[in-house]
Design an enzyme around this catalytic site. Structure first.
Site, PDB file in Angstrom:
ATOM      1  CG  ASP A  20     -45.697  12.608 -44.021  1.00  0.00           C
ATOM      2  OD1 ASP A  20     -44.812  13.570 -44.446  1.00  0.00           O
ATOM      3  OD2 ASP A  20     -46.334  12.406 -45.772  1.00  0.00           O
ATOM      4  CG  HIS A  49     -47.016  16.007 -46.935  1.00  0.00           C
ATOM      5  ND1 HIS A  49     -46.216  15.277 -46.440  1.00  0.00           N
ATOM      6  CD2 HIS A  49     -46.767  16.578 -47.538  1.00  0.00           C
ATOM      7  CE1 HIS A  49     -46.507  14.673 -47.286  1.00  0.00           C
ATOM      8  NE2 HIS A  49     -46.495  15.671 -48.875  1.00  0.00           N
ATOM      9  CB  SER A  85     -47.975  14.469 -50.959  1.00  0.00           C
ATOM     10  OG  SER A  85     -46.305  13.980 -51.021  1.00  0.00           O
TER      11      SER A  85
END
Length: 760
Positions: free
Chosen positions: A153, A222, A545
């Site tokens: 990520d 994220h 995600s």
């Protein structure tokens, strides 16, 4: 997946600018040259890795004029499990290399997307499947204690309380990884966060030195969000602005976690690159993760040209389950990504908690809106003037741009201190309103909006929008306030998220994708810290995600409970026990209120407690995956290179029918008159007798032989055949769906069925 590649770092600016200024030169791009697997085995030494790198230099030297030029051209040598390299090459040279008999594939270093749709500012908690009640998967698996979850990520925010190692013992001795970032602001390992590594050379070649990332510290949230969702520690009193008080925890909260940063900040549509992703996979496999969570993906393509498919195959070959997001290109059909059958592909759905932001008008009328954020207004109780974007547009802006509050269309003098009212459908973003001085935003005529608000924002339906306009048109100085609130127990839920990518699988229609669905809307988890709060910042995000790490966490718990189960067995347990019903006990629906199907939700929404006792599983091995590649026409020699083993691989003769691939779901994408499907079930539970039940697809008759399977020991395998016949030839021109169930009165083992008629 990058467009340019790299010479030594000190030469990179010269390369980039010379390419831009002198286009008559042969343009070089970065490519991945994939050679398959290494033969040095799992116990290889550093000397073996160095020899592998030397072999890559020697190989490339024949094409670029020597070893020196080869070393200057190569970005990465993949030396541990994945065999290959990424290098800067002219297109003609790449084509030459692709012809070499030992080369499986050569493909451009393409860009891969993160699968998040929006970021909203809110702190709090939503538990999945309740607390750890006695007998639950959480309790039996000891919250995933000492299982190691890797995450590819954007990095990690190590100071977050989600990654605190309080109460943890020594790091498992089998772990080979660590934190390689030695910068002053770098990521430091502890007994919870046991690994953090950066792979940026593909991104660097595209973005340049000034814009690249150089450490594993998350700078956009994220990576921290996905990692804390799958394995974040317990965090008490997580809240913001008084909302969402509770104890935050990941799916496997006592697992160890490791971050592999392969993505930087978005530049255009580019954020993650093939060459970096493969380097991350190679490191994670070598370090010894048990589960890999990967919320990335690109448009489906040939498996040997797909970094996600390649990396995940090598992981699964080494016993590592790879969970990946399905993509955010829904609701159009055929958009699902990460479709390789060795990957566990996750769609996204809503949950029964809804964030609402009511709009209270100065006449005390209350309009109900969905929350794009639950940031409170600056002064509680005060009402602020309302202004439509079209009335606050700049002198040179068109009426249309003003209506949609498009970039550059607003006059800050007319917006400052007011609540801005914008139509849905333009290019609006929260930053536009913020820069113009608005104190809040109301989006009107909302169907499905995709924004990233940093201001108090309410989304009004068409009905509520008409009421707002009626009020504004009848009032000289219209004013309002935006009041966020949370509603629990919303019905129906779950609904499929509008953005969640949809099947059928465009690479191999005989494999249904996605596999399952999980919560992916307004998921609350840890993000990057602030100057005033470096440890306790949480936020909501939406996307597949966010759904992916839920399933990664559940998979980690099952890995703890059943350490010898294969990745395929764990996936099967989760798929065959999933639910296709919502909380009104009706079939799950899509966001447009139509009935969902396996191309939306796969096998259904995960049910962790049911998955720990599936009764039977559909298992698969590396040989099965090789046979699958043979069945769809891949070259036998390349398949042998793909998965190096001591024994040479030969495609079965006669060839295996793809319909007989032992997947937990069943797809017949080209049914002429009849087809027979073979499957094999393994007993992993109590002894017993299972009976088959069929809900046939519309217009299709289905029979099972035998219809009763008796298992008298654990590990025993039984085969059955499913025959599908068209009742009305030519009727099923589009896909129709059904379900097969095997039940012993306690366990229910479900397989989704998708059938489409052959083109006549």
């Amino acid at each position: 997946m990058g467009k340019f590649s790299r010479l030594p770092l000190f030469l990179l600016p010269v390369l980039v600018f010379s390419m831009l200024q002198r286009p008559t030169f042969a343009i070089k791009k970065s490519y991945v040259v994939y050679l398959g697997s290494h033969s040095h085995g799992p116990e290889a030494s550093q000397a073996d890795f160095e020899l592998a790198a030397e072999s890559h230099f020697e190989f490339l030297a024949d094409y670029v004029g020597g070893t020196k030029q080869a070393k200057e051209s190569i970005l990465y040598c993949y030396t541990k499990h994945i065999n290959g390299f990424s290098a800067t090459l002219e297109e003609e040279k790449a084509a030459e290399i692709a012809k070499h008999p030992k080369v499986i594939s050569v493909f451009p270093n393409k860009a891969v997307k993160l699968h998040t749709t929006r970021t909203w500012d809110f702190l709090g908690l939503r538990k999945i499947n309740g607390a750890a009640q006695p007998g639950s998967l959480w309790e039996k698996a000891r919250f995933g204690e000492d299982i190691i979850i890797g995450n590819l990520d954007t990095g990690v925010w190590p100071e977050s309380k989600s990654f605190s190692d309080e109460g943890y013992g020594p790091i498992p001795s089998r772990w080979k990884g660590g934190c390689t970032d030695k910068r002053p602001d770098g990521v430091r390992c502890n007994r919870k966060l046991i690994g953090a590594k950066t792979f940026n050379l593909g991104y660097l070649g595209y973005a340049g030195p000034a814009r690249t990332f150089n450490n594993t510290r998350d700078d956009e949230g994220h990576g921290s969000h996905t990692l804390s969702t799958t394995g974040g520690n317990f965090v008490q009193n997580a809240n913001v602005y008084g909302y969402g008080n509770g104890t935050a925890k990941g799916g496997a909260p006592r697992a160890r976690v490791a971050s592999y940063r392969v993505c930087g900040k978005q530049i255009g549509d580019n954020q993650c690159f093939d060459s970096d992703i493969l380097a991350g996979y190679d490191a994670a496999i070598h370090d010894g993760v048990d589960v890999l969570s990967v919320s990335l993906g690109d448009k489906p393509t040939n498996y040997f040209n797909d970094s996600m498919a390649i990396g995940s195959f090598h992981a699964v070959k080494n016993g590592i389950l790879v969970v990946a997001s399905a993509g955010n290109d829904g609701p159009n059909s055929g958009t699902v990504t990460n479709v390789a059958p060795w990957m566990f592909t996750v769609a996204a759905n809503t949950i029964d908690r809804v964030f609402l932001t009511d709009v209270k008008l100065s006449n005390n009328q209350l309009l109900e809106g969905l929350a794009a954020s639950v940031v409170p207004m600056p002064l509680a109780g005060k009402k602020f003037p309302l202004v439509r974007g079209v009335a606050a547009r700049a002198k040179n802006a068109t009426e249309r741009d003003g209506k949609y509050c498009n970039p550059g269309s607003l006059d800050p003098k007319l917006v400052k201190g007011k609540i801005l009212v914008c139509e849905t459908g333009g290019e609006f973003s929260s930053s536009i309103a913020q820069e113009a001085g608005a104190v809040g935003v109301i989006m009107v005529n909302v169907v499905d909006v995709d924004t990233s608000p940093t201001l108090p924002t309410s989304q009004l339906s068409a009905k509520e929008s008409l009421a707002l306009y009626k009020y504004m048109n009848s009032t000289k100085v219209p004013k309002a306030n935006i009041l966020p609130r949370t509603e629990l127990g919303a019905k129906p839920a779950p609904l499929m998220a509008f953005f969640s990518s949809v099947g059928p699988n465009t690479v191999t229609p005989g494999i249904i994708k996605p596999d399952v669905t999980a919560p992916g809307v307004d998921v609350i988890a840890s993000v990057v810290g602030t100057k005033t709060n470096s440890k306790g910042v949480f936020s909501t995000m939406s996307g597949t995600s966010m759904a992916c790490p839920h399933v990664s966490g559940v998979s980690a718990l099952l890995k703890k409970l059943y350490p010898h189960w294969s990745p395929a067995a764990i996936r099967s347990a989760i798929m065959t026990t999933a639910s296709t019903r919502d909380n009104t006990r009706k079939p799950m629906k899509n966001s447009n209120n139509t009935r969902g199907n396996p191309f939306n939700y796969g096998a259904g929404q995960v049910r962790p407690n049911s998955a720990m006792d599936p009764g039977l599983v559909y298992d698969l091995t590396t040989i099965d995956y090789k046979n699958f590649l043979c069945a769809i026409g891949y070259n036998q020699i390349l398949i042998s290179l793909f998965s190096e083993s001591k024994l040479p691989y030969t495609c079965p003769n006669p060839a295996i029918n793809l319909l007989d691939f032992n997947y937990p779901s069943i797809a017949v994408p080209s049914l002429s008159s009849f087809a027979t499907v073979t499957r094999k079930l393994k007993n992993v539970g109590s002894l017993g007798t299972y009976k088959a039940q069929i809900r046939p697809p519309l217009g299709i008759s289905v029979t099972v032989e035998p219809a009763i399977l008796t298992f008298d020991k654990v590990g025993q395998e039984k085969t059955f055949k499913l025959t599908l016949k068209t009742n009305r030839p030519g009727y099923t021109k589009d896909y129709v769906f059904g379900e097969l169930q095997w039940s012993d009165g306690h366990h229910v083992v479900k397989s989704q069925i998708a059938v489409k008629a052959a083109v006549m």
